[in-house]
Design a protein around this motif. Structure first.
Motif, PDB file in Angstrom:
ATOM      1  N   GLU A 124       0.836  -1.211   0.000  1.00 51.72           N
ATOM      2  CA  GLU A 124       0.000   0.000   0.000  1.00 51.72           C
ATOM      3  C   GLU A 124       0.865   1.254   0.000  1.00 51.72           C
ATOM      4  OE1 GLU A 124      -2.993   0.417   2.944  1.00 51.72           O
ATOM      5  OE2 GLU A 124      -3.845  -1.578   2.648  1.00 51.72           O
ATOM      6  N   GLU A 125       2.056   1.156   0.597  1.00 55.69           N
ATOM      7  CA  GLU A 125       2.910   2.337   0.736  1.00 55.69           C
ATOM      8  C   GLU A 125       4.327   2.139   0.205  1.00 55.69           C
ATOM      9  OE1 GLU A 125       3.038   3.160   4.901  1.00 55.69           O
ATOM     10  OE2 GLU A 125       3.342   1.055   5.443  1.00 55.69           O
ATOM     11  N   CYS A 126       4.580   0.995  -0.402  1.00 57.52           N
ATOM     12  CA  CYS A 126       5.926   0.704  -0.913  1.00 57.52           C
ATOM     13  C   CYS A 126       5.881   0.415  -2.420  1.00 57.52           C
ATOM     14  CB  CYS A 126       6.525  -0.504  -0.193  1.00 57.52           C
ATOM     15  SG  CYS A 126       6.766  -0.268   1.576  1.00 57.52           S
ATOM     16  N   SER A 127       6.979   0.742  -3.090  1.00 61.22           N
ATOM     17  CA  SER A 127       7.047   0.502  -4.531  1.00 61.22           C
ATOM     18  C   SER A 127       8.247  -0.324  -4.955  1.00 61.22           C
ATOM     19  CB  SER A 127       7.089   1.842  -5.284  1.00 61.22           C
ATOM     20  OG  SER A 127       5.922   2.592  -5.055  1.00 61.22           O
ATOM     21  N   THR A 128       9.146  -0.624  -4.016  1.00 57.85           N
ATOM     22  CA  THR A 128      10.336  -1.403  -4.362  1.00 57.85           C
ATOM     23  C   THR A 128      10.588  -2.484  -3.320  1.00 57.85           C
ATOM     24  OG1 THR A 128      11.928  -0.050  -3.112  1.00 57.85           O
ATOM     25  CG2 THR A 128      11.378   0.685  -5.357  1.00 57.85           C
ATOM     26  N   LEU A 129      11.392  -3.452  -3.688  1.00 57.17           N
ATOM     27  CA  LEU A 129      11.764  -4.508  -2.755  1.00 57.17           C
ATOM     28  C   LEU A 129      12.520  -3.947  -1.563  1.00 57.17           C
ATOM     29  CD1 LEU A 129      12.977  -7.284  -5.234  1.00 57.17           C
ATOM     30  CD2 LEU A 129      10.891  -7.332  -3.847  1.00 57.17           C
ATOM     31  N   ALA A 130      13.363  -2.943  -1.819  1.00 60.75           N
ATOM     32  CA  ALA A 130      14.139  -2.343  -0.729  1.00 60.75           C
ATOM     33  C   ALA A 130      13.222  -1.691   0.296  1.00 60.75           C
ATOM     34  CB  ALA A 130      15.120  -1.319  -1.290  1.00 60.75           C
ATOM     35  N   GLU A 131      12.175  -1.024  -0.178  1.00 61.68           N
ATOM     36  CA  GLU A 131      11.229  -0.388   0.748  1.00 61.68           C
ATOM     37  C   GLU A 131      10.447  -1.431   1.539  1.00 61.68           C
ATOM     38  OE1 GLU A 131      10.480   3.640  -1.964  1.00 61.68           O
ATOM     39  OE2 GLU A 131       8.986   2.033  -1.910  1.00 61.68           O
ATOM     40  N   LEU A 132      10.059  -2.507   0.879  1.00 65.95           N
ATOM     41  CA  LEU A 132       9.364  -3.587   1.581  1.00 65.95           C
ATOM     42  C   LEU A 132      10.279  -4.209   2.635  1.00 65.95           C
ATOM     43  CD1 LEU A 132       7.531  -5.465  -1.324  1.00 65.95           C
ATOM     44  CD2 LEU A 132       6.476  -4.125   0.492  1.00 65.95           C
ATOM     45  N   GLN A 133      11.537  -4.414   2.258  1.00 66.17           N
ATOM     46  CA  GLN A 133      12.488  -5.002   3.185  1.00 66.17           C
ATOM     47  C   GLN A 133      12.680  -4.113   4.403  1.00 66.17           C
ATOM     48  OE1 GLN A 133      14.252  -8.216   2.224  1.00 66.17           O
ATOM     49  NE2 GLN A 133      13.978  -8.081   4.440  1.00 66.17           N
ATOM     50  N   GLU A 134      12.700  -2.803   4.169  1.00 65.92           N
ATOM     51  CA  GLU A 134      12.858  -1.853   5.278  1.00 65.92           C
ATOM     52  C   GLU A 134      11.679  -1.954   6.246  1.00 65.92           C
ATOM     53  OE1 GLU A 134      13.468   2.978   5.985  1.00 65.92           O
ATOM     54  OE2 GLU A 134      13.268   2.165   3.954  1.00 65.92           O
ATOM     55  N   LYS A 135      10.478  -2.074   5.722  1.00 67.44           N
ATOM     56  CA  LYS A 135       9.290  -2.203   6.572  1.00 67.44           C
ATOM     57  C   LYS A 135       9.340  -3.492   7.394  1.00 67.44           C
ATOM     58  CE  LYS A 135       6.820   1.421   5.213  1.00 67.44           C
ATOM     59  NZ  LYS A 135       6.382   2.486   6.145  1.00 67.44           N
ATOM     60  N   LEU A 136       9.701  -4.590   6.746  1.00 68.87           N
ATOM     61  CA  LEU A 136       9.758  -5.877   7.437  1.00 68.87           C
ATOM     62  C   LEU A 136      10.873  -5.897   8.478  1.00 68.87           C
ATOM     63  CD1 LEU A 136       9.158  -8.202   4.376  1.00 68.87           C
ATOM     64  CD2 LEU A 136       7.611  -7.898   6.314  1.00 68.87           C
ATOM     65  N   ASN A 137      12.004  -5.298   8.108  1.00 69.49           N
ATOM     66  CA  ASN A 137      13.116  -5.242   9.060  1.00 69.49           C
ATOM     67  C   ASN A 137      12.727  -4.469  10.315  1.00 69.49           C
ATOM     68  OD1 ASN A 137      14.716  -6.696   7.334  1.00 69.49           O
ATOM     69  ND2 ASN A 137      15.869  -4.943   6.562  1.00 69.49           N
ATOM     70  N   ALA A 138      12.029  -3.350  10.096  1.00 73.50           N
ATOM     71  CA  ALA A 138      11.605  -2.530  11.237  1.00 73.50           C
ATOM     72  C   ALA A 138      10.623  -3.289  12.123  1.00 73.50           C
ATOM     73  CB  ALA A 138      10.970  -1.231  10.743  1.00 73.50           C
ATOM     74  N   MET A 139       9.780  -4.077  11.505  1.00 74.98           N
ATOM     75  CA  MET A 139       8.778  -4.828  12.263  1.00 74.98           C
ATOM     76  C   MET A 139       9.421  -5.927  13.112  1.00 74.98           C
ATOM     77  SD  MET A 139       5.475  -6.970  10.859  1.00 74.98           S
ATOM     78  CE  MET A 139       4.374  -5.544  10.824  1.00 74.98           C
ATOM     79  N   PHE A 140      10.396  -6.629  12.558  1.00 73.66           N
ATOM     80  CA  PHE A 140      10.956  -7.786  13.248  1.00 73.66           C
ATOM     81  C   PHE A 140      12.233  -7.482  14.028  1.00 73.66           C
ATOM     82  CE2 PHE A 140       8.104  -9.703  10.200  1.00 73.66           C
ATOM     83  CZ  PHE A 140       7.525 -10.722  10.944  1.00 73.66           C
ATOM     84  N   ALA A 141      12.713  -6.261  13.943  1.00 75.29           N
ATOM     85  CA  ALA A 141      13.900  -5.886  14.713  1.00 75.29           C
ATOM     86  C   ALA A 141      13.490  -5.443  16.113  1.00 75.29           C
ATOM     87  CB  ALA A 141      14.631  -4.737  14.007  1.00 75.29           C
ATOM     88  N   PRO A 142      14.396  -5.540  17.095  1.00 78.71           N
ATOM     89  CA  PRO A 142      14.094  -4.991  18.430  1.00 78.71           C
ATOM     90  C   PRO A 142      13.754  -3.508  18.319  1.00 78.71           C
ATOM     91  CG  PRO A 142      16.039  -6.385  18.513  1.00 78.71           C
ATOM     92  CD  PRO A 142      15.704  -6.216  17.056  1.00 78.71           C
ATOM     93  N   LYS A 143      12.716  -3.073  18.999  1.00 79.23           N
ATOM     94  CA  LYS A 143      12.225  -1.708  18.848  1.00 79.23           C
ATOM     95  C   LYS A 143      13.004  -0.720  19.720  1.00 79.23           C
ATOM     96  CE  LYS A 143       9.046  -3.575  16.291  1.00 79.23           C
ATOM     97  NZ  LYS A 143       9.322  -5.003  16.586  1.00 79.23           N
ATOM     98  N   ASP A 144      13.342   0.391  19.130  1.00 76.23           N
ATOM     99  CA  ASP A 144      14.016   1.474  19.865  1.00 76.23           C
ATOM    100  C   ASP A 144      12.943   2.451  20.337  1.00 76.23           C
ATOM    101  OD1 ASP A 144      15.527   3.482  20.870  1.00 76.23           O
ATOM    102  OD2 ASP A 144      16.586   3.965  19.004  1.00 76.23           O
ATOM    103  N   ILE A 145      12.490   2.270  21.584  1.00 77.55           N
ATOM    104  CA  ILE A 145      11.393   3.112  22.082  1.00 77.55           C
ATOM    105  C   ILE A 145      11.897   4.399  22.731  1.00 77.55           C
ATOM    106  CG2 ILE A 145       9.826   1.163  22.377  1.00 77.55           C
ATOM    107  CD1 ILE A 145      10.491   1.260  25.384  1.00 77.55           C
ATOM    108  N   ALA A 146      13.215   4.551  22.794  1.00 74.63           N
ATOM    109  CA  ALA A 146      13.765   5.756  23.425  1.00 74.63           C
ATOM    110  C   ALA A 146      13.861   6.927  22.446  1.00 74.63           C
ATOM    111  CB  ALA A 146      15.146   5.458  24.002  1.00 74.63           C
ATOM    112  N   LYS A 147      13.836   6.646  21.153  1.00 76.14           N
ATOM    113  CA  LYS A 147      14.001   7.729  20.187  1.00 76.14           C
ATOM    114  C   LYS A 147      12.672   8.457  19.950  1.00 76.14           C
ATOM    115  CE  LYS A 147      13.123   5.201  15.874  1.00 76.14           C
ATOM    116  NZ  LYS A 147      13.669   4.811  14.557  1.00 76.14           N
ATOM    117  N   ASP A 148      12.749   9.614  19.341  1.00 78.57           N
ATOM    118  CA  ASP A 148      11.543  10.384  19.024  1.00 78.57           C
ATOM    119  C   ASP A 148      10.907   9.846  17.748  1.00 78.57           C
ATOM    120  OD1 ASP A 148      12.006  11.908  21.197  1.00 78.57           O
ATOM    121  OD2 ASP A 148      12.662  13.699  20.116  1.00 78.57           O
TER     122      ASP A 148
END
Length: 445
Positions: free
Chosen positions: A337-361
């Motif tokens: 819905e919001e991605c147009s390339t494999l790299a963008e999809l990979q970035e979304k998936l990586n962010a989802m499955f990576a440990p979350k940084d809740i300290a940043k803004d």
């Protein structure tokens, strides 16, 4: 026979790939063989491994060839041809030094006349220059040839003066090696960029001379010079310095080979459909219908085509391209819905499955406290398949609601502050909740 003749001197430009694709399409449609000729005679500029890179890119694009030739392997043949041209008077030795020729050129400029080499200069510096070049005799007649894309192209006799075919170091020039190989392999169709138009009359003269001295009929040649690709920013020729001109860069950014081929095949061409495969193009592509006008490259339009090709992929194919397990493919498809390339999809998936940084803004705000509260509530909850039930349980346990609930929830589940509706994502997240709900160790949660 057709030929695609790249040089292993740099990364493949999209203009070169376009030439390769159209040569392949035409060869397939005419049921003629296609030669891949690596023009590697410029040894000082050759880059090790670039030939293999060319092979890899062409295979990724679906382009195959019937014969592979390294031009350097024909070096002896080129010199043998040059000797025969000399013996038969079609060529001659020229002892002019670069300094002598530059002086004559400046004289022509001063006299406001076009510079033209004069055959009478050939022996002017014979005593001082023992290492002559070999020149093919020019033409006293105008020349014209028909181009499938550009129409009739004409050259005046004044533009067809004698020219160098073998340098002083006994290395054939580009035009001579190219034309000699085209003659040897009986190339019938030459499809290339319009920047080669100025080379065409010289190559025609070379092939005509070889035909005479070798007493061999010249294969009739059909020419098609493709318009250059213009930069979308300033409308100038798309140079190699523009990152999007590199096929490797496009692939690295996550553009599918099928999308790139789709785009290049439609540049200056009114295709019967917008989204198609290379195999489909074989059914209807006609070289004569390519526009003679230059085409502007649009990265935005390529993104659009890539988005459509990604949407058409089967889940298993998409998962393979992303290097993920098939069960995660629905998540990737939702992110389209919001991605147009494999790299963008990979970035979304990586962010989802990576440990979350809740300290940043996130978008200028910090949600550390609320994320921490919600994180502990979620970790204590039993598995809940229904999103509404999950949401109600999580709100009750965390005592958070509204933005204070949904923004931290999105951050914890996706690693981002906004994106696809959580109600759509959640059913596909459930099997991976334990994997997704992790924080960076520095947060001590």
């Amino acid at each position: 026979m057709l030929r695609f003749a790249p040089s292993p001197t740099g990364s493949m430009h999209i203009g070169n790939l376009r030439v390769a694709l159209l040569n392949f399409i035409v060869a397939q449609r005419l049921k003629l063989p296609l030669m891949l000729r690596i023009e590697d005679t410029d040894t000082q500029r050759n880059i090790a491994g670039k030939d293999e890179e060319i092979f890899k890119i062409l295979k990724q694009m679906g382009v195959s060839w019937d014969q592979l030739v390294y031009q350097s392997a024909n070096f002896a043949t080129h010199l043998d041809y040059a000797k025969k041209l000399l013996d038969e008077g079609e060529a001659f030795y020229c002892h002019c030094t670069p300094e002598f020729l530059e002086a004559r050129k400046q004289e022509a400029i001063q006299a406001k006349k076009p510079f033209r080499y004069e055959d009478g200069w050939a022996l002017a510096e014979k005593e001082s220059n023992p290492n002559p070049v070999v020149r093919l005799k020019g033409s006293a007649q105008d020349m014209e040839f028909n181009d499938l894309v550009k129409g009739t192209i004409r050259f005046k006799a004044a533009e067809l003066d004698s020219f160098v075919i073998v340098r002083a170091n006994q290395v054939p020039t580009y035009n001579f090696a190219c034309a000699a190989d085209d003659f040897t392999y009986q190339i019938s169709h030459i499809i290339r960029g319009e920047d080669h138009i100025s080379n065409t009359p010289k190559q025609i003269l070379i092939k005509q001379a070889l035909s005479r001295v070798l007493n061999t009929p010249q294969t009739p040649t059909i020419y098609a010079h493709l318009p250059i690709i213009l930069n979308e920013d300033d409308g100038k020729k798309m140079s190699k310095r523009h990152e999007a001109s590199s096929v490797q860069w496009l692939l690295k950014e996550g553009f599918l080979p099928a999308s790139i081929a789709n785009y290049l095949a439609t540049m200056g061409y009114k295709a019967p459909k917008e989204i198609f495969s290379l195999s489909e193009a074989l059914e209807w592509f006609e070289l004569e219908k390519v526009s003679p006008s230059s085409a502007h490259f649009s990265l935005a339009y390529l993104r659009h085509l890539n988005h459509e090709h990604l949407k058409n992929l089967e889940p298993a194919s998409l998962a393979k391209l992303l290097g993920i397990e098939p069960a995660k493919a629905p998540l990737a498809r939702l992110f389209l819905e919001e991605c147009s390339t494999l790299a963008e999809l990979q970035e979304k998936l990586n962010a989802m499955f990576a440990p979350k940084d809740i300290a940043k803004d996130y978008e200028g705000q910090n949600f550390y406290d609320k994320c921490t509260t919600l994180y502990h509530a979620l970790k204590a909850m039993p598995a809940v398949a229904d999103f509404n039930a999950f949401k109600q349980e999580a709100m009750q346990r965390s005592q958070l609601k509204g933005k204070d609930f949904f923004k931290p929830l999105r951050i914890l589940l996706t690693g981002q502050a906004h994106g696809v509706e959580l109600a759509l994502l959640y059913p596909h997240i459930v099997p991976f909740l334990e994997q997704i709900l992790t924080l960076e160790s520095a947060h001590g949660c």
